[in-house]
Design an enzyme around this catalytic site. Structure first.
Site, PDB file in Angstrom:
ATOM      1  N   ASP A  67       1.011  -1.071  -0.053  1.00  0.00           N
ATOM      2  CA  ASP A  67       0.114  -0.074   0.028  1.00  0.00           C
ATOM      3  C   ASP A  67       0.890   1.153   0.093  1.00  0.00           C
ATOM      4  O   ASP A  67       1.987   1.196   0.198  1.00  0.00           O
ATOM      5  CB  ASP A  67      -0.787   0.081   0.997  1.00  0.00           C
ATOM      6  N   ASN A 136      -7.317  -3.414  14.635  1.00  0.00           N
ATOM      7  CA  ASN A 136      -8.872  -3.534  14.265  1.00  0.00           C
ATOM      8  C   ASN A 136      -8.949  -4.873  13.198  1.00  0.00           C
ATOM      9  O   ASN A 136     -10.076  -5.019  12.439  1.00  0.00           O
ATOM     10  CB  ASN A 136      -9.547  -2.308  13.483  1.00  0.00           C
ATOM     11  N   HIS A 138      -7.281  -5.025  10.299  1.00  0.00           N
ATOM     12  CA  HIS A 138      -7.025  -4.788   9.086  1.00  0.00           C
ATOM     13  C   HIS A 138      -5.815  -5.519   8.390  1.00  0.00           C
ATOM     14  O   HIS A 138      -4.878  -5.650   9.141  1.00  0.00           O
ATOM     15  CB  HIS A 138      -7.072  -3.220   8.462  1.00  0.00           C
ATOM     16  N   GLU A 143      -9.569  -2.073   5.505  1.00  0.00           N
ATOM     17  CA  GLU A 143     -10.415  -2.058   6.820  1.00  0.00           C
ATOM     18  C   GLU A 143     -11.604  -2.781   7.133  1.00  0.00           C
ATOM     19  O   GLU A 143     -12.078  -3.308   5.863  1.00  0.00           O
ATOM     20  CB  GLU A 143     -10.617  -0.317   6.683  1.00  0.00           C
TER      21      GLU A 143
HETATM   22  P1  PGA Z   1       2.193  -1.759  12.868  1.00  0.00           P
HETATM   23  O1  PGA Z   1       0.690  -1.993  11.609  1.00  0.00           O
HETATM   24  O2  PGA Z   1       2.928  -3.074  12.166  1.00  0.00           O
HETATM   25  O3  PGA Z   1       2.718  -0.614  12.796  1.00  0.00           O
HETATM   26  O4  PGA Z   1       1.473  -2.280  14.204  1.00  0.00           O
HETATM   27  C1  PGA Z   1       0.307  -3.177  11.062  1.00  0.00           C
HETATM   28  C2  PGA Z   1      -0.681  -2.963  10.190  1.00  0.00           C
HETATM   29  O5  PGA Z   1      -1.309  -2.066  10.407  1.00  0.00           O
HETATM   30  O6  PGA Z   1      -0.769  -3.841   9.349  1.00  0.00           O
END
Ligand code: PGA
Length: 244
Positions: A67, A136, A138, A143
């Site tokens: 992304d 959450n 995702h 999302e």
């Molecule tokens: P993080 O994010 O590794 O910074 O916790 C993970 C994600 O949002 O996929």
């Protein structure tokens, strides 16, 4: 699904890099699907060490990132292109022209999404997809929603994701509100999916993704349907999984 529970974040990174390193050695022209975020940082550090100390050779490796923020150029310090350069690509012997991240400055975002899906089709699929998971549930910027989105698409980030990513910016207002994200088809079409997570903050997302119902309300839950998944989590991230 194979679940590897390790003591801490460091061990998680070592185990993930071991699997990636083994693929790079056995298939020197492999295509790696890569994430950004805090979680993969240790894995990238370990792979950089392996490149320097163990001659792990990335010269023919191709990478496809998950992304990118809309509105940030690849030179912007908080762009995911810059993240990948600073934390990985600039420190290994990869040909940077073989590394792919969506263009956050594309004039036509729809066209950029189609270009990215064409790129995925061109490669066929990734040999390995490393992913983290949001609190959450995702994955990439897919999302929680009413339905899974298969294609690369424009996403509006949720409040929870904006809050979580705020730590990388000077203030909340600077966090982009939209992003281009690979869809679930691109992620799920990989040959080997590796999910890494550490810390209590991820425990609920890990429990729901590995043991809860498969639902777009928890995008990570779709990994249960992949034929070759390795989940590498520390004890804290696994701490709520016993309740399922
Ligand atoms: P993080 O994010 O590794 O910074 O916790 C993970 C994600 O949002 O996929």
């Amino acid at each position: 699904m194979k679940i590897l529970v390790v003591a801490d974040e460091n061990e998680m990174s070592v185990e993930a890099s071991r699997l990636i390193g083994a693929l790079v050695r056995t298939k020197p022209n492999a295509v790696l699907g890569l994430p950004t975020g805090s979680t993969p940082l240790g894995t990238y550090r370990e792979l950089i060490r392996m490149c320097y100390e163990e001659n792990l050779d990335f010269s023919r490796i191709h990478t496809i990132n998950l992304d990118e923020y809309v509105g940030l150029s690849g030179d912007h310090p908080q762009s995911y292109r810059a993240f990948m350069k600073n934390n990985f690509f600039d420190h290994i012997n990869i040909d940077q022209s073989n590394t792919h991240v969506p263009n956050g400055l594309a004039e036509n975002v729809e066209e950029e999404c189609r270009r990215y899906d064409d790129l995925l089709r061109h490669y066929g699929c990734t040999d390995l997809q490393l992913i983290g998971i949001g609190q959450n549930g995702h994955i990439a910027f897919n999302e929680p929603a009413d339905a899974f989105t298969p294609e690369t698409h424009l996403v509006t980030l949720t409040e929870s994701t904006i809050n979580a990513n705020q730590r990388f910016f000077d203030n909340r207002e600077e966090v982009p509100r939209t992003a281009i994200s690979m869809g679930m088809r691109g992620i799920m079409s990989t040959k080997h999916l590796i999910l890494i997570a550490s810390g209590e903050g991820k425990a609920d997302a890990v429990a729901k993704s590995c043991f809860g119902p498969v639902t777009p309300e928890v995008p990570g839950s779709l990994i249960q349907l992949h034929p070759c998944v390795t989940v590498i989590v520390d004890e804290a991230a696994m701490s709520l999984s016993g309740f399922y």
